[in-house]
Design a protein around this motif. Structure first.
Motif, PDB file in Angstrom:
ATOM      1  N   LEU A  41       0.889  -1.341   0.136  1.00  0.00           N
ATOM      2  CA  LEU A  41      -0.042   0.031   0.201  1.00  0.00           C
ATOM      3  C   LEU A  41       1.158   1.270  -0.224  1.00  0.00           C
ATOM      4  O   LEU A  41       1.668   0.760   1.029  1.00  0.00           O
ATOM      5  N   GLY A  42       0.252   2.611  -0.562  1.00  0.00           N
ATOM      6  CA  GLY A  42       0.954   3.681  -0.601  1.00  0.00           C
ATOM      7  C   GLY A  42       0.205   4.716  -0.626  1.00  0.00           C
ATOM      8  O   GLY A  42      -0.723   4.259  -0.452  1.00  0.00           O
ATOM      9  N   PHE A  43       0.784   5.914  -0.372  1.00  0.00           N
ATOM     10  CA  PHE A  43      -0.213   7.052  -0.160  1.00  0.00           C
ATOM     11  C   PHE A  43       0.174   8.513  -1.143  1.00  0.00           C
ATOM     12  O   PHE A  43       1.348   9.053  -1.048  1.00  0.00           O
ATOM     13  N   GLY A  44      -0.547   9.397  -1.558  1.00  0.00           N
ATOM     14  CA  GLY A  44       0.165  10.212  -2.046  1.00  0.00           C
ATOM     15  C   GLY A  44      -1.413  10.947  -1.893  1.00  0.00           C
ATOM     16  O   GLY A  44      -2.276  11.166  -2.167  1.00  0.00           O
ATOM     17  N   SER A  45      -1.098  12.158  -2.085  1.00  0.00           N
ATOM     18  CA  SER A  45      -2.398  13.424  -1.995  1.00  0.00           C
ATOM     19  C   SER A  45      -2.330  14.598  -2.264  1.00  0.00           C
ATOM     20  O   SER A  45      -1.228  15.045  -3.329  1.00  0.00           O
ATOM     21  N   PHE A  46      -3.275  15.550  -2.875  1.00  0.00           N
ATOM     22  CA  PHE A  46      -2.921  16.635  -3.889  1.00  0.00           C
ATOM     23  C   PHE A  46      -4.598  17.792  -3.837  1.00  0.00           C
ATOM     24  O   PHE A  46      -5.309  17.581  -2.671  1.00  0.00           O
ATOM     25  N   VAL A  47      -3.998  19.107  -3.843  1.00  0.00           N
ATOM     26  CA  VAL A  47      -5.118  20.286  -3.883  1.00  0.00           C
ATOM     27  C   VAL A  47      -5.219  20.175  -5.715  1.00  0.00           C
ATOM     28  O   VAL A  47      -6.207  20.035  -6.098  1.00  0.00           O
ATOM     29  N   ASP A  48      -4.721  21.738  -5.722  1.00  0.00           N
ATOM     30  CA  ASP A  48      -4.131  22.041  -6.749  1.00  0.00           C
ATOM     31  C   ASP A  48      -3.335  22.910  -7.332  1.00  0.00           C
ATOM     32  O   ASP A  48      -2.055  23.237  -5.946  1.00  0.00           O
ATOM     33  N   LYS A  49      -3.094  23.788  -8.482  1.00  0.00           N
ATOM     34  CA  LYS A  49      -1.772  24.701  -8.905  1.00  0.00           C
ATOM     35  C   LYS A  49      -1.223  25.262  -7.769  1.00  0.00           C
ATOM     36  O   LYS A  49      -2.611  26.366  -7.730  1.00  0.00           O
ATOM     37  N   ASN A  50      -0.795  26.186  -7.060  1.00  0.00           N
ATOM     38  CA  ASN A  50      -0.712  26.989  -6.496  1.00  0.00           C
ATOM     39  C   ASN A  50      -0.465  28.684  -6.539  1.00  0.00           C
ATOM     40  O   ASN A  50       0.729  28.643  -6.268  1.00  0.00           O
ATOM     41  N   ILE A  51      -0.854  27.951  -7.231  1.00  0.00           N
ATOM     42  CA  ILE A  51      -1.126  30.004  -8.424  1.00  0.00           C
ATOM     43  C   ILE A  51      -2.680  30.410  -8.809  1.00  0.00           C
ATOM     44  O   ILE A  51      -3.500  29.829  -8.336  1.00  0.00           O
ATOM     45  N   SER A  52      -2.148  31.466  -8.958  1.00  0.00           N
ATOM     46  CA  SER A  52      -3.750  32.480  -9.491  1.00  0.00           C
ATOM     47  C   SER A  52      -4.003  31.920 -10.094  1.00  0.00           C
ATOM     48  O   SER A  52      -3.262  32.052 -11.617  1.00  0.00           O
ATOM     49  N   PRO A  53      -5.682  31.555 -10.708  1.00  0.00           N
ATOM     50  CA  PRO A  53      -6.907  31.839  -9.565  1.00  0.00           C
ATOM     51  C   PRO A  53      -6.916  30.827  -9.729  1.00  0.00           C
ATOM     52  O   PRO A  53      -8.454  30.760  -9.418  1.00  0.00           O
ATOM     53  N   PHE A  54      -5.668  29.254  -9.339  1.00  0.00           N
ATOM     54  CA  PHE A  54      -6.740  27.913  -8.613  1.00  0.00           C
ATOM     55  C   PHE A  54      -6.541  27.961  -7.153  1.00  0.00           C
ATOM     56  O   PHE A  54      -6.775  27.394  -6.750  1.00  0.00           O
ATOM     57  N   VAL A 110      -3.934  24.029   5.771  1.00  0.00           N
ATOM     58  CA  VAL A 110      -2.217  24.761   4.701  1.00  0.00           C
ATOM     59  C   VAL A 110      -1.864  25.139   3.677  1.00  0.00           C
ATOM     60  O   VAL A 110      -3.452  25.130   2.990  1.00  0.00           O
ATOM     61  N   PRO A 111      -1.308  25.447   3.349  1.00  0.00           N
ATOM     62  CA  PRO A 111      -1.190  25.847   1.938  1.00  0.00           C
ATOM     63  C   PRO A 111      -1.176  25.690   0.862  1.00  0.00           C
ATOM     64  O   PRO A 111      -1.175  24.051   0.983  1.00  0.00           O
ATOM     65  N   SER A 112      -1.932  25.301  -0.102  1.00  0.00           N
ATOM     66  CA  SER A 112      -2.460  24.831  -1.693  1.00  0.00           C
ATOM     67  C   SER A 112      -1.390  24.141  -1.887  1.00  0.00           C
ATOM     68  O   SER A 112      -0.105  24.921  -2.159  1.00  0.00           O
ATOM     69  N   PHE A 113      -0.958  22.668  -2.754  1.00  0.00           N
ATOM     70  CA  PHE A 113       0.203  21.941  -3.333  1.00  0.00           C
ATOM     71  C   PHE A 113      -0.792  21.765  -4.539  1.00  0.00           C
ATOM     72  O   PHE A 113      -1.897  21.005  -4.411  1.00  0.00           O
ATOM     73  N   GLY A 114       0.466  21.069  -5.768  1.00  0.00           N
ATOM     74  CA  GLY A 114       0.559  20.372  -6.618  1.00  0.00           C
ATOM     75  C   GLY A 114      -0.165  18.827  -6.215  1.00  0.00           C
ATOM     76  O   GLY A 114      -1.149  18.001  -6.849  1.00  0.00           O
ATOM     77  N   PHE A 115       1.000  18.107  -5.949  1.00  0.00           N
ATOM     78  CA  PHE A 115       0.827  16.540  -5.625  1.00  0.00           C
ATOM     79  C   PHE A 115       1.841  16.165  -4.673  1.00  0.00           C
ATOM     80  O   PHE A 115       2.644  17.143  -4.538  1.00  0.00           O
ATOM     81  N   ARG A 116       1.585  15.525  -3.733  1.00  0.00           N
ATOM     82  CA  ARG A 116       2.609  15.344  -2.205  1.00  0.00           C
ATOM     83  C   ARG A 116       2.443  13.720  -2.542  1.00  0.00           C
ATOM     84  O   ARG A 116       1.833  13.507  -2.186  1.00  0.00           O
ATOM     85  N   HIS A 117       3.878  13.247  -2.282  1.00  0.00           N
ATOM     86  CA  HIS A 117       4.078  11.968  -2.992  1.00  0.00           C
ATOM     87  C   HIS A 117       4.141  11.110  -0.820  1.00  0.00           C
ATOM     88  O   HIS A 117       5.397  11.813  -1.154  1.00  0.00           O
ATOM     89  N   LEU A 118       3.758  10.434  -0.300  1.00  0.00           N
ATOM     90  CA  LEU A 118       4.232  10.871   1.118  1.00  0.00           C
ATOM     91  C   LEU A 118       4.072   9.195   1.889  1.00  0.00           C
ATOM     92  O   LEU A 118       5.566   9.075   2.648  1.00  0.00           O
ATOM     93  N   LEU A 119       3.927   8.051   1.053  1.00  0.00           N
ATOM     94  CA  LEU A 119       4.248   6.669   1.411  1.00  0.00           C
ATOM     95  C   LEU A 119       4.694   5.724   0.172  1.00  0.00           C
ATOM     96  O   LEU A 119       4.100   5.439  -0.708  1.00  0.00           O
ATOM     97  N   SER A 165       4.691  22.215 -11.137  1.00  0.00           N
ATOM     98  CA  SER A 165       3.256  22.325 -10.874  1.00  0.00           C
ATOM     99  C   SER A 165       3.439  23.747 -11.332  1.00  0.00           C
ATOM    100  O   SER A 165       1.454  23.628 -12.478  1.00  0.00           O
ATOM    101  N   SER A 166       3.991  24.793 -10.883  1.00  0.00           N
ATOM    102  CA  SER A 166       3.848  26.082 -12.191  1.00  0.00           C
ATOM    103  C   SER A 166       4.564  26.411 -13.200  1.00  0.00           C
ATOM    104  O   SER A 166       4.869  27.670 -13.515  1.00  0.00           O
ATOM    105  N   GLN A 167       4.994  25.111 -13.746  1.00  0.00           N
ATOM    106  CA  GLN A 167       5.430  25.521 -15.150  1.00  0.00           C
ATOM    107  C   GLN A 167       4.751  25.026 -16.483  1.00  0.00           C
ATOM    108  O   GLN A 167       4.333  25.269 -17.572  1.00  0.00           O
ATOM    109  N   LEU A 168       4.050  24.012 -16.057  1.00  0.00           N
ATOM    110  CA  LEU A 168       2.961  22.519 -16.857  1.00  0.00           C
ATOM    111  C   LEU A 168       1.807  23.074 -16.715  1.00  0.00           C
ATOM    112  O   LEU A 168       1.655  22.970 -16.287  1.00  0.00           O
ATOM    113  N   ASP A 169       1.245  22.933 -18.022  1.00  0.00           N
ATOM    114  CA  ASP A 169       0.182  22.608 -18.246  1.00  0.00           C
ATOM    115  C   ASP A 169      -0.717  21.383 -17.595  1.00  0.00           C
ATOM    116  O   ASP A 169       0.515  20.398 -17.186  1.00  0.00           O
ATOM    117  N   TYR A 170      -2.041  21.218 -17.201  1.00  0.00           N
ATOM    118  CA  TYR A 170      -2.459  19.889 -16.599  1.00  0.00           C
ATOM    119  C   TYR A 170      -2.149  18.595 -17.847  1.00  0.00           C
ATOM    120  O   TYR A 170      -2.261  19.802 -19.259  1.00  0.00           O
TER     121      TYR A 170
END
Length: 544
Positions: A156-169, A191-200, A290-295
């Motif tokens: 089992l592994g774990f990661g989380s995401f929110v969105d790109k930490n730039i305006s207007p997202f 906590v502040p927004s972030f694109g993707f974090r690999h946690l485990l 996250s803040s250089q490339l498009d989705y």
């Protein structure tokens, strides 16, 4: 054969041309073939050539197939060394194709029992998922218990995401820098927004999963859609960091309660560079581009998931089910399940999705050459054949299904061309490699004799015919071109401007050799006469 003879009417002037007309056409390479008065076509159906006395000198290659590697299917997954598990047979075939001549082979696929499973849990940590976070704090232990009923080898592994930490997202004003929830009465701290974090990374120590989940806090982004597709792509391509095993089934569970951003949405934040499909995790295991490339686009996601044999499971709330269901038709090997508002049903959801994935087999084709046609016929558990179908459903683990693959070359590529393509069940690491060579040359072409006595020393004798050197003419290259060359040709025309031999014969030196016709005789010094062009009455010439 009744009706028009394809082979003789194709006016082939060489053995290779003859083979291309139709897969049933054959060529006679015998030297003294046909009568002296008229040209008997060397290109004809096999039975006609034999009837005309050409046995033993016929060129008629056909498509062939040989199985190069054929390891039998495994019955169990985790009992043996995992890299030896075989779920598709054969593993390598070699085809030699004559254009138009279809050949086929059978492929068998089995969903092996007790196959190792790697499951990566990718969670949306935007504000609305706070109640879900509470509910999955002990998920690792419970999920492992359930999955161990299905496989003895689970990680089992774990990661989380929110969105790109730039305006207007996201909220980017200085006052929101450390806490985007400032001033939000319902939830004043996050906590502040972030694109993707690999946690485990994938591990069999499931308590580590619970520890990681307990450390997580939700964040807040500005617009409704989330940046989940960025996270899916990183989880798929960062193989080493995530820890996907070659010998395991790969499940990526994507939990969210909102719609995703897709390619071109990045323009809203000034991101015009398309995603490159590469891994961009930094030392802290965070998505650094996250803040250089498009989705990423759906096509890119589909390609990378397939390339890395990953089954994506969308676990989404009911209101977004239809949208994600539509995504599954565009991204092969993907399933969607409804997630309760608080993620209470996540374990049964994952087990259901896993069983759904293991209940179907779908063949995909990689790098198929353009000039090759493939048709599939599936034979599923009910024993019936389904032409045109390359997938089977309603399978139980351990079931075997088979597919008839018919292959046909449509044309002849350049000489000595060979192609390789791959047939692969979606989401499996097992593949079948197909090597293709082409049968386009006649054997007699390889025995061509330059300056042959059969061609008066003035041409190359090949496959029963003379190919004259420049300056020579005639069936045996016996006439010299030059001053009298035009005259030779002129003697084959009824009048100036008329076609050579009335278009129904060949001019050899100064004589017309008339073609044979299925309708009757063609004759005359210029092949201008025949016995089948008079008026017919009730289908009979000259009323009989």
């Amino acid at each position: 054969a009744e009706g028009l003879n394809l082979c003789t009417s194709g006016s082939a002037t060489s053995c290779e041309e003859c083979l291309l007309i139709h897969p049933k056409c054959a060529w006679c390479s015998k030297e003294d073939f046909g009568s002296t008065k008229s040209i008997t076509s060397r290109c004809d159906f096999l039975q006609n050539l034999i009837a005309n006395g050409c046995a033993g000198a016929i060129e008629n290659p056909s498509s062939s197939i040989s199985v190069v590697k054929n390891v039998p299917l495994s019955s169990k997954g985790s009992g043996q060394s995992h890299l030896d598990v075989t779920q598709i047979t054969p593993q390598k075939v070699a085809l030699n194709l004559r254009p138009g001549d279809q050949t086929s082979f059978r492929v068998q696929v089995r969903q092996v029992e007790d196959y190792p499973v790697d499951l990566y849990y990718l969670m949306d940590l935007s504000l609305s998922m706070n109640d879900d976070l509470d509910n999955i704090r002990n998920l690792g232990t419970k999920l492992a218990e359930e999955m161990r009923k299905l496989t003895s080898n689970f990680r089992l592994g774990f990661g989380s995401f929110v969105d790109k930490n730039i305006s207007p997202f996201s909220y980017t004003a200085p006052r929101y820098q450390n806490n985007p929830c400032i001033g939000y009465k319902l939830f004043p701290s996050c906590v502040p927004s972030f694109g993707f974090r690999h946690l485990l990374s994938l591990t069999d120590k499931v308590d580590r999963f619970n520890e990681e989940v307990r450390k997580q806090k939700v964040s807040r982004n500005r617009d409704a859609p989330e940046g989940g597709f960025d996270a899916i792509l990183q989880a798929a391509v960062c193989k080493e960091k995530i820890g996907w095993r070659k010998e395991a089934s790969h499940l990526l569970v994507f939990t969210t309660d909102d719609v995703p951003h897709i390619a071109l949405d990045g323009k809203l934040g000034g991101l015009v560079q398309p995603h490159d499909g590469q891994c961009h995790l930094n030392e802290a295991n965070e998505y650094s581009a996250s803040s250089q490339l498009d989705y990423p686009s759906l096509a890119l996601l589909g390609e990378k998931l397939a390339e890395n044999n990953i089954h994506l499971i969308f676990a989404v709330t009911k209101s977004h089910y239809i949208l994600y269901k539509n995504f599954t038709t565009l991204i092969p090997g993907t399933t969607v399940e409804i997630l309760h508002k608080d993620s209470k049903n996540i374990i049964e959801l994952i087990v259901k999705a896993y069983n759904s994935i293991r209940s179907k087999v779908e063949l995909t084709v990689w790098d198929s050459p353009e000039d090759i046609g493939l048709t599939f016929t599936a034979t599923c558990q009910d024993g019936l054949s389904y032409p045109g179908l390359r997938k089977c459903g309603d399978l139980k683990i351990g079931d075997t299904v088979s597919f008839e693959v018919a292959v046909e070359a449509r044309s002849c590529p350049a000489e000595d061309t060979s192609h390789t393509f791959t047939i692969k069940p979606a989401g499996f690491r097992d593949t079948l490699e197909v090597a293709v060579t082409y049968s386009c040359r006649c054997g007699c072409t390889g025995r061509a004799a330059p300056a042959s006595g059969k061609c008066s020393g003035n041409g190359t004798y090949t496959c029963g015919l003379c190919e004259c050197d420049p300056g020579y003419l005639g069936a045996r290259c016996e006439c010299e071109e030059g001053a009298s060359g035009d005259l030779h040709m002129a003697l084959c025309r009824e009048a100036e401007g008329k076609p050579l031999c009335s278009g129904r014969g060949e001019c050899s030196c100064n004589q017309c050799l008339c073609h044979e016709s299925e309708f009757g005789n063609i004759y005359g010094p210029f092949c201008e006469c025949d016995d089948f062009s008079c008026a017919r009455y009730k289908g009979v010439l000259c009323s009989g």
